[in-house]
Design a protein around this motif. Structure first.
Motif, PDB file in Angstrom:
ATOM      1  N   TRP A  34       0.826  -1.213   0.000  1.00  0.00           N
ATOM      2  CA  TRP A  34       0.000   0.000   0.000  1.00  0.00           C
ATOM      3  C   TRP A  34       0.853   1.254   0.000  1.00  0.00           C
ATOM      4  O   TRP A  34       0.575   2.212  -0.731  1.00  0.00           O
ATOM      5  N   MET A  47      -4.059  -0.153   8.283  1.00  0.00           N
ATOM      6  CA  MET A  47      -4.006  -1.371   7.480  1.00  0.00           C
ATOM      7  C   MET A  47      -4.116  -2.613   8.360  1.00  0.00           C
ATOM      8  O   MET A  47      -4.789  -3.588   7.980  1.00  0.00           O
ATOM      9  N   GLN A  82     -14.440  -3.483   2.846  1.00  0.00           N
ATOM     10  CA  GLN A  82     -13.491  -3.818   1.785  1.00  0.00           C
ATOM     11  C   GLN A  82     -14.268  -4.029   0.494  1.00  0.00           C
ATOM     12  O   GLN A  82     -15.404  -4.509   0.503  1.00  0.00           O
ATOM     13  N   ILE A 232      -7.652  -7.951  -0.164  1.00  0.00           N
ATOM     14  CA  ILE A 232      -7.184  -6.563  -0.082  1.00  0.00           C
ATOM     15  C   ILE A 232      -6.311  -6.213  -1.285  1.00  0.00           C
ATOM     16  O   ILE A 232      -6.430  -5.120  -1.857  1.00  0.00           O
ATOM     17  N   GLU A 233      -5.418  -7.117  -1.681  1.00  0.00           N
ATOM     18  CA  GLU A 233      -4.576  -6.842  -2.855  1.00  0.00           C
ATOM     19  C   GLU A 233      -5.429  -6.618  -4.104  1.00  0.00           C
ATOM     20  O   GLU A 233      -5.135  -5.739  -4.918  1.00  0.00           O
ATOM     21  N   MET A 236      -6.846  -3.077  -4.022  1.00  0.00           N
ATOM     22  CA  MET A 236      -5.827  -2.055  -4.254  1.00  0.00           C
ATOM     23  C   MET A 236      -5.441  -2.019  -5.727  1.00  0.00           C
ATOM     24  O   MET A 236      -5.255  -0.947  -6.314  1.00  0.00           O
ATOM     25  N   ARG A 302      -7.731   2.105  -1.045  1.00  0.00           N
ATOM     26  CA  ARG A 302      -7.770   0.644  -0.982  1.00  0.00           C
ATOM     27  C   ARG A 302      -9.171   0.130  -1.305  1.00  0.00           C
ATOM     28  O   ARG A 302      -9.431  -1.060  -1.207  1.00  0.00           O
TER      29      ARG A 302
END
Length: 409
Positions: A34, A47, A82, A232-233, A236, A302
């Motif tokens: 990030w 995070m 998220q 999460i990746e 992003m 994010r």
């Protein structure tokens, strides 16, 4: 990530320490992705909090339940923030077996709509999302025969069961998960649907045969690290795709989300906001002649939606003020401009703006205009009301109340 090999003579299944070792570096790995140039302590803790929330959701959605004993579990909400969750939606999910026979039952409630999508990919794996493509089918509770009290029953299976003359939805090959969206626009008054799911081809009373094995439970526990990092990746990367393809402070209809499981009945518009505290963006758009639903929100970089319980970071067609010329105009800014349609972006250097239009008769293109914060009213209709600090506090109290009244757990 894979489970560590047990030491000679140890249990064949991973120990608690083994499982914790898999999670050990997840938070710092995500921080480095990030903020590769270095994160502040506040960003690092933020995070860690996001990773912990997705870990918690992973236990509910990945470890506790499976396709043999499905239960709809909370997926995205203000605690599991998220994927740019729409504040008007209550999202829940369950695994299913594409060869199984299931029955969904419950009561429709009074909310705007409830849609259930068959997903052909595992949501913890970004690779599988891309490879699987769009969702295979989306079903609407309003298409069912509802009882006087809104009750319903529908069978979901590859083929209609012999002798079944009630409601039936075809279960498509390759489906591994159901994603349910319950949409409410008046959070304080609308009643969310109640939905249960049972597997019918479960071997009758032989319940032991359908229990999760220790090996399966251990494997799922071991997959939690991939669940957290994958989720999460993926988001992003998606935000950075928007920045690269849509530019900054420019909004455009997205085709990207259509390939990643977005609702086929819904148009998505996405933008990257990046403004100073003494600037504002004005979101200005005509509205469809007819639509089932529309809304706008702001999120961080994010794709975590700005805290919508305590901030007015989203507006839907029941909450927003439409101007006398029929257009929707909202002000996106750090500071409160004292207008009804303020979208509070929070203290974010940059992030996402997203609009949704569900079942529109047409889809007008919105635009963004960057202006000095002090000149916001020069770019709005003269009859735009003034919202005082006391009025804003009252609005936020009602908003916070309504958010808590919805059943997200």
């Amino acid at each position: 990530m894979t489970s560590p090999h047990p030491a000679p003579g140890a249990s064949a299944l991973p120990s608690w320490a083994d499982q914790m070792a898999l999670l050990d570096h997840v938070g710092d790995h995500l921080v480095d992705l990030w903020r590769p140039d270095g994160a502040t302590e506040a960003e690092r803790q933020d995070m860690y909090g996001l990773a912990l929330s997705i870990l918690s959701g992973g236990y509910l959605c990945r470890v506790y339940t499976d396709a043999r004993r499905p239960v709809f579990m909370p997926l995205w909400n203000y605690a599991y923030n998220q994927g740019g969750p729409d504040p008007d939606y209550v999202y829940s999910t369950t695994e299913i077996d594409a060869t199984g026979v299931y029955e969904l039952s419950g009561r429709r409630g009074t909310s705007r709509f409830v849609e259930i999508t068959q997903m052909g990919y595992d949501i913890m794996s970004p690779t599988s999302v891309v490879e699987a493509g769009p969702a295979s089918a989306t079903h609407d509770l309003d298409d069912l025969a509802l009882g006087p009290d809104g009750s319903f029953r529908v069978v979901l299976s590859p083929e209609r069961p012999a002798g079944h003359d009630g409601d039936w939805w075809e279960l498509n090959p390759g489906t591994v998960r159901l994603l349910m969206r319950k949409c409410a626009c008046d959070w304080n008054a609308e009643v969310d649907a109640q939905v249960a799911i049972n597997r019918l081809d479960d071997g009758g009373a032989d319940t032991d045969a359908w229990d999760m094995t220790p090996e399966d439970r251990a494997r799922r526990f071991s997959e939690l690290a991939d669940w957290v990092t994958g989720m999460i990746e993926f988001d992003m990367d998606l935000v950075r795709w928007y920045r690269e393809h849509h530019g900054v402070n420019h909004i455009a209809r997205s085709t990207k989300i259509d390939t990643l499981g977005g609702l086929p009945t819904q148009a998505y518009y996405d933008a990257i906001h990046e403004i100073d505290d003494d600037e504002a963006l004005i979101l200005d758009t005509a509205l469809p002649r007819e639509s089932r639903y529309w809304q706008a929100l702001v999120a961080d970089d994010r794709f975590a939606t700005v805290d919508w319980v305590n901030r007015q970071s989203s507006l839907n067609d029941a909450q927003a003020r439409v101007d006398t010329d029929g257009r929707f105009r909202a002000v996106i800014s750090r500071r409160d401009p004292g207008v009804p349609n303020w979208l509070d972006k929070g203290n974010l250097p940059w992030g996402v703006i997203q609009m949704r239009v569900n079942r529109g008769s047409d889809y007008p293109d919105p635009m963004l205009i960057k202006v000095p914060f002090a000149e916001v009213r020069d770019h709005l209709p003269a009859d735009t009301p003034v919202v005082t600090p006391d009025e804003r506090r009252h609005q936020l109290r009602l908003r916070r109340e309504g958010a808590q009244l919805r059943r997200i757990w």
